[in-house]
Write a protein that holds these residues in place. Structure first.
Motif, PDB file in Angstrom:
ATOM      1  N   LEU A 166       0.833  -1.207   0.000  1.00  0.00           N
ATOM      2  CA  LEU A 166       0.000   0.000   0.000  1.00  0.00           C
ATOM      3  C   LEU A 166       0.863   1.249   0.000  1.00  0.00           C
ATOM      4  CD1 LEU A 166      -2.965  -0.863   2.373  1.00  0.00           C
ATOM      5  CD2 LEU A 166      -2.950  -0.636  -0.107  1.00  0.00           C
ATOM      6  N   THR A 167       1.936   1.208   0.808  1.00  0.00           N
ATOM      7  CA  THR A 167       2.849   2.350   0.823  1.00  0.00           C
ATOM      8  C   THR A 167       3.426   2.584  -0.562  1.00  0.00           C
ATOM      9  OG1 THR A 167       3.468   1.553   2.999  1.00  0.00           O
ATOM     10  CG2 THR A 167       4.730   3.382   2.119  1.00  0.00           C
ATOM     11  N   LEU A 168       3.779   1.480  -1.237  1.00  0.00           N
ATOM     12  CA  LEU A 168       4.314   1.611  -2.599  1.00  0.00           C
ATOM     13  C   LEU A 168       3.307   2.299  -3.509  1.00  0.00           C
ATOM     14  CD1 LEU A 168       6.136  -1.671  -3.624  1.00  0.00           C
ATOM     15  CD2 LEU A 168       7.028   0.624  -3.541  1.00  0.00           C
ATOM     16  N   VAL A 169       2.059   1.829  -3.438  1.00  0.00           N
ATOM     17  CA  VAL A 169       1.011   2.428  -4.277  1.00  0.00           C
ATOM     18  C   VAL A 169       0.884   3.912  -3.952  1.00  0.00           C
ATOM     19  CG1 VAL A 169      -1.451   2.426  -4.778  1.00  0.00           C
ATOM     20  CG2 VAL A 169      -0.254   0.284  -4.516  1.00  0.00           C
ATOM     21  N   ALA A 170       0.908   4.220  -2.641  1.00  0.00           N
ATOM     22  CA  ALA A 170       0.747   5.612  -2.239  1.00  0.00           C
ATOM     23  C   ALA A 170       1.908   6.468  -2.734  1.00  0.00           C
ATOM     24  CB  ALA A 170       0.633   5.699  -0.723  1.00  0.00           C
ATOM     25  N   ILE A 171       3.143   5.933  -2.622  1.00  0.00           N
ATOM     26  CA  ILE A 171       4.297   6.707  -3.102  1.00  0.00           C
ATOM     27  C   ILE A 171       4.179   6.943  -4.597  1.00  0.00           C
ATOM     28  CG2 ILE A 171       6.793   6.654  -3.447  1.00  0.00           C
ATOM     29  CD1 ILE A 171       7.111   5.229  -0.866  1.00  0.00           C
ATOM     30  N   ASN A 172       3.786   5.891  -5.333  1.00  0.00           N
ATOM     31  CA  ASN A 172       3.605   6.050  -6.774  1.00  0.00           C
ATOM     32  C   ASN A 172       2.581   7.132  -7.081  1.00  0.00           C
ATOM     33  OD1 ASN A 172       5.398   4.115  -7.355  1.00  0.00           O
ATOM     34  ND2 ASN A 172       3.934   2.557  -7.972  1.00  0.00           N
ATOM     35  N   ALA A 173       1.462   7.071  -6.348  1.00  0.00           N
ATOM     36  CA  ALA A 173       0.407   8.050  -6.600  1.00  0.00           C
ATOM     37  C   ALA A 173       0.902   9.458  -6.308  1.00  0.00           C
ATOM     38  CB  ALA A 173      -0.805   7.733  -5.745  1.00  0.00           C
ATOM     39  N   LEU A 174       1.655   9.578  -5.219  1.00  0.00           N
ATOM     40  CA  LEU A 174       2.189  10.886  -4.826  1.00  0.00           C
ATOM     41  C   LEU A 174       3.098  11.437  -5.912  1.00  0.00           C
ATOM     42  CD1 LEU A 174       2.120  12.517  -2.062  1.00  0.00           C
ATOM     43  CD2 LEU A 174       4.434  11.707  -1.782  1.00  0.00           C
ATOM     44  N   ILE A 175       4.015  10.592  -6.379  1.00  0.00           N
ATOM     45  CA  ILE A 175       4.975  11.043  -7.392  1.00  0.00           C
ATOM     46  C   ILE A 175       4.256  11.406  -8.685  1.00  0.00           C
ATOM     47  CG2 ILE A 175       6.857  10.267  -8.867  1.00  0.00           C
ATOM     48  CD1 ILE A 175       7.874   8.682  -6.475  1.00  0.00           C
ATOM     49  N   MET A 176       3.322  10.555  -9.080  1.00  0.00           N
ATOM     50  CA  MET A 176       2.581  10.837 -10.312  1.00  0.00           C
ATOM     51  C   MET A 176       1.782  12.121 -10.188  1.00  0.00           C
ATOM     52  SD  MET A 176       1.074   7.333 -11.665  1.00  0.00           S
ATOM     53  CE  MET A 176       2.073   6.076 -12.353  1.00  0.00           C
ATOM     54  N   GLY A 177       1.121  12.272  -9.042  1.00  0.00           N
ATOM     55  CA  GLY A 177       0.331  13.479  -8.830  1.00  0.00           C
ATOM     56  C   GLY A 177       1.189  14.714  -8.967  1.00  0.00           C
ATOM     57  N   PHE A 178       2.370  14.680  -8.330  1.00  0.00           N
ATOM     58  CA  PHE A 178       3.232  15.847  -8.390  1.00  0.00           C
ATOM     59  C   PHE A 178       3.769  16.081  -9.795  1.00  0.00           C
ATOM     60  CE2 PHE A 178       3.043  16.186  -3.876  1.00  0.00           C
ATOM     61  CZ  PHE A 178       3.314  17.514  -3.650  1.00  0.00           C
ATOM     62  N   SER A 179       4.116  14.999 -10.517  1.00  0.00           N
ATOM     63  CA  SER A 179       4.650  15.266 -11.858  1.00  0.00           C
ATOM     64  C   SER A 179       3.541  15.777 -12.773  1.00  0.00           C
ATOM     65  CB  SER A 179       5.368  14.052 -12.438  1.00  0.00           C
ATOM     66  OG  SER A 179       4.593  12.919 -12.335  1.00  0.00           O
ATOM     67  N   TYR A 180       2.318  15.321 -12.543  1.00  0.00           N
ATOM     68  CA  TYR A 180       1.178  15.826 -13.316  1.00  0.00           C
ATOM     69  C   TYR A 180       0.975  17.318 -13.062  1.00  0.00           C
ATOM     70  CZ  TYR A 180      -3.727  16.305 -14.710  1.00  0.00           C
ATOM     71  OH  TYR A 180      -4.884  16.710 -15.285  1.00  0.00           O
ATOM     72  N   LEU A 181       1.140  17.725 -11.788  1.00  0.00           N
ATOM     73  CA  LEU A 181       0.934  19.131 -11.457  1.00  0.00           C
ATOM     74  C   LEU A 181       2.086  20.008 -11.940  1.00  0.00           C
ATOM     75  CD1 LEU A 181      -0.429  19.076  -7.802  1.00  0.00           C
ATOM     76  CD2 LEU A 181      -1.662  19.454  -9.915  1.00  0.00           C
ATOM     77  N   LEU A 182       3.297  19.460 -11.859  1.00  0.00           N
ATOM     78  CA  LEU A 182       4.465  20.314 -12.102  1.00  0.00           C
ATOM     79  C   LEU A 182       4.854  20.410 -13.562  1.00  0.00           C
ATOM     80  CD1 LEU A 182       6.710  19.291  -9.113  1.00  0.00           C
ATOM     81  CD2 LEU A 182       5.570  21.453  -9.465  1.00  0.00           C
ATOM     82  N   PHE A 183       4.550  19.369 -14.329  1.00  0.00           N
ATOM     83  CA  PHE A 183       5.048  19.354 -15.696  1.00  0.00           C
ATOM     84  C   PHE A 183       4.610  20.557 -16.531  1.00  0.00           C
ATOM     85  CE2 PHE A 183       5.124  17.923 -20.134  1.00  0.00           C
ATOM     86  CZ  PHE A 183       6.476  17.726 -20.234  1.00  0.00           C
ATOM     87  N   PRO A 184       3.333  21.008 -16.424  1.00  0.00           N
ATOM     88  CA  PRO A 184       2.936  22.166 -17.224  1.00  0.00           C
ATOM     89  C   PRO A 184       3.858  23.371 -17.042  1.00  0.00           C
ATOM     90  CG  PRO A 184       1.022  21.182 -16.247  1.00  0.00           C
ATOM     91  CD  PRO A 184       2.189  20.436 -15.713  1.00  0.00           C
ATOM     92  N   TYR A 185       4.370  23.567 -15.810  1.00  0.00           N
ATOM     93  CA  TYR A 185       5.267  24.703 -15.582  1.00  0.00           C
ATOM     94  C   TYR A 185       6.593  24.515 -16.306  1.00  0.00           C
ATOM     95  CZ  TYR A 185       2.016  26.181 -12.015  1.00  0.00           C
ATOM     96  OH  TYR A 185       0.900  26.583 -11.361  1.00  0.00           O
ATOM     97  N   LEU A 186       7.042  23.279 -16.321  1.00  0.00           N
ATOM     98  CA  LEU A 186       8.310  22.963 -16.980  1.00  0.00           C
ATOM     99  C   LEU A 186       8.171  23.148 -18.477  1.00  0.00           C
ATOM    100  CD1 LEU A 186      10.973  21.831 -15.962  1.00  0.00           C
ATOM    101  CD2 LEU A 186      10.226  19.610 -16.691  1.00  0.00           C
ATOM    102  N   TRP A 187       7.027  22.782 -18.977  1.00  0.00           N
ATOM    103  CA  TRP A 187       6.727  22.808 -20.395  1.00  0.00           C
ATOM    104  C   TRP A 187       6.787  24.224 -20.936  1.00  0.00           C
ATOM    105  CZ3 TRP A 187       6.301  19.188 -23.886  1.00  0.00           C
ATOM    106  CH2 TRP A 187       5.482  19.338 -24.991  1.00  0.00           C
ATOM    107  N   ARG A 188       6.330  25.158 -20.115  1.00  0.00           N
ATOM    108  CA  ARG A 188       6.223  26.533 -20.580  1.00  0.00           C
ATOM    109  C   ARG A 188       7.575  27.151 -20.870  1.00  0.00           C
ATOM    110  NH1 ARG A 188       2.424  29.092 -16.381  1.00  0.00           N
ATOM    111  NH2 ARG A 188       0.993  27.346 -16.584  1.00  0.00           N
ATOM    112  N   SER A 189       8.616  26.690 -20.195  1.00  0.00           N
ATOM    113  CA  SER A 189       9.903  27.347 -20.380  1.00  0.00           C
ATOM    114  C   SER A 189      10.626  26.822 -21.609  1.00  0.00           C
ATOM    115  CB  SER A 189      10.776  27.148 -19.155  1.00  0.00           C
ATOM    116  OG  SER A 189      10.848  25.791 -18.845  1.00  0.00           O
TER     117      SER A 189
END
Lengths: 219, 86, 218
Positions: C195-218
């Motif tokens: 479960l911890t593994l699933v949660a860590i995966n979800a956390l990382i994916m969530g953050f990359s989903y949120l952060l990537f648009p900012y990276l893309w703009r530059s």
């Protein structure tokens, strides 16, 4: 940030904390003996680091939202002081561990976590230095800052609970009981955390002002 | 906002992992004279020497910080005034 | 949209078959180097070392395989995507594609590793599940770090510096969970680790989903 009252407050709290840490009654515990007083110096570094790094992450988010260069500067300098605190925490921890647990590096999950945290933030500075354009540097650095903090959450708060630790507060290590702080330790400990954090903020504010002057001179 | 809430929820999911028992420090621990502490330093007052030394170091550091702060303030004034004039 | 992007990744990969062949060869030779340098078969290698070594091999392969995800994109092509697709679908497609690729790689790696070093795994299904979760986690972390590193100079060495410390928490849980699967412990003992593994995966994916648009703009 240029006001003086909070700096005076920080110094006053720290004087209280140092006096309290050295003079107040401490619980008499086996193995720890008098070193229990380190709690107010070593553990506070750790707490201060987490507070400063969290602030750094929040400012990185604000930078990404607004694009205001000011926030980026704040974020970096807070991370800088956070790294200083984490180094101090690691070194003091190693000294304490040498006497309490028998060796300076005992592979404790929290100790390893602190080391990884240090590695992440050093990588953050390497990343920033390898980008020349200022806007790019702020943006990409900010993104890494947030992402790294997210990756730290499981490391700092979840993994130590799953494994046995020599540190108090978790793990069932039979040779070294997990003590909980009582109120008499807390009345020194919490002010000490606030004091050290404020001191860290003060240092960061000095560096921020220095950097602003530097930038002004370059223009 | 929704995104932030989702992340917070995730964070709390992570927190569900079980914590372990702690041992309370009781009043007895303060009276437990079988554990050796630096009692002699206290009884003959030598602990205050240590306190004094630590305090001197701390105050010295703070004075140094204050001086640095003052210097930066002065430089700030110079630099930003120059900017306004030019 | 996401599906088209995955398809495009696939076609690109197919055109550059040498790249994927290179990764497979990299994996195989690393396994072989480990085998030769330990010069031992199972029974002499401690199960803990067997497991840790396998994850280290997978980690290095993953870094090499995923590093090219953004580094290979030319500037012009990036601009082209920029005008066509949303950043969110772009990062999702990349993550899904590389999770698949990495899963394939780790299964291949596992087969070869077990072939030369012996196979002490008792609960094979659970080990595979951990492998699966591990590939997803590694690929989502590495995809974002490769996107970050591609913006900086000397990106290939930076990639390792940036990603390794971030991966450590994930890797620790992976090693622990896979060790339990290897020992064939009762599955209920380490469900919280999964479960911890699933949660860590979800956390990382969530953050990359949120952060990537900012990276893309530059």
């Amino acid at each position: 940030m240029k006001k003086t009252w909070w700096k005076i407050l920080a110094v006053a709290i720290l004087i209280y904390a140092i006096l309290g840490a050295l003079l107040f009654d401490a619980p008499r515990l086996n193995i720890l003996n008098e070193t229990i007083r380190n709690l107010h110096f070593h553990v506070t570094m750790w707490f201060g680091m987490i507070i400063l790094l969290t602030a750094s992450m929040v400012l990185a988010i604000r930078y990404l939202r607004t694009g205001n260069q000011k926030f980026d500067l704040y974020s970096v300098e807070l991370a800088n002081v956070g790294v200083l605190f984490s180094i101090l925490g690691l070194v003091t921890g190693a000294v304490w561990a040498n006497y309490a647990w028998g060796e300076p590096w005992s592979g404790d999950p929290k100790q390893n976590g602190a080391a990884v945290c240090l590695l992440i933030y050093l990588a953050y500075f390497v990343l920033r230095n390898s980008i020349n354009d200022e806007q790019q540097r702020g943006r990409i650095g900010g993104i890494y800052n947030i992402f790294a903090f997210a990756a730290l959450i499981p490391l700092l708060f979840i993994l130590p609970r799953m494994t046995d630790s020599l540190h108090p507060g978790n793990g069932g290590n039979p040779g070294f009981n997990a003590y909980d702080m009582d109120s008499r330790l807390r009345i020194v400990f919490y002010p000490a955390v606030i004091g050290w954090t404020l001191l860290g903020l003060w240092m960061a504010s000095l560096r921020i002002r220095m950097r602003k002057v530097q930038k002004q001179l370059e223009d | 906002m929704k995104k932030v809430l989702t992340l917070l929820a995730l964070f709390f999911c992570l927190n569900m992992v079980s914590g372990q028992d702690k041992i309370e420090i009781t009043a007895d621990d303060y009276e437990n004279t079988t554990v050796e502490m630096a009692d002699t330093m206290r009884s003959n007052g030598k602990i205050y020497v240590v306190v004094a030394v630590v305090m001197v170091v701390f105050v010295g550091l703070i004075v140094y910080m204050i001086q640095t702060e003052r210097k930066i303030t002065r430089i700030e004034k110079e630099v930003f005034k120059e900017k306004d004039n030019s | 949209m996401i599906f088209t992007l995955i398809q495009k990744e696939f076609i690109l990969e197919w055109r550059q078959r040498y790249a994927i062949n290179g990764i497979i060869l990299y994996l195989a030779s690393t396994v072989f180097i480990c085998y030769m340098s330990f010069n031992l078969k199972l029974g002499l290698v401690d199960p803990i070392i067997w497991n840790a070594l396998f994850w280290v091999i997978i980690l290095f392969t993953a870094v090499n395989a995923v590093a090219k995800s953004f580094l290979q994109e030319s500037y012009g092509r990036t601009l082209y995507y920029f005008s066509l697709v949303k950043p969110e679908s772009f990062i999702i497609s990349k993550t899904i594609y590389y999770s698949g690729l990495l899963l394939l790689m780790s299964i291949l790696g596992f087969l070869f590793y077990a072939f030369v070093m012996g196979n002490p795994v008792q609960d094979k299904f659970m080990y595979l599940l951990v492998l699966c979760l591990g590939s997803i986690g590694l690929s989502s972390t590495l995809t974002l770090t490769s996107a970050i590193a591609s913006k900086a100079s000397n990106s290939s060495s930076l990639m390792a510096v940036l990603s390794f410390p971030i991966i450590i928490p994930l890797l620790l849980v992976l090693i622990k969970a896979s060790k339990n699967a290897m020992d064939g412990l009762d599955r209920s003992v380490y469900t919280d680790q999964l479960l911890t593994l699933v949660a860590i995966n979800a956390l990382i994916m969530g953050f990359s989903y949120l952060l990537f648009p900012y990276l893309w703009r530059s």
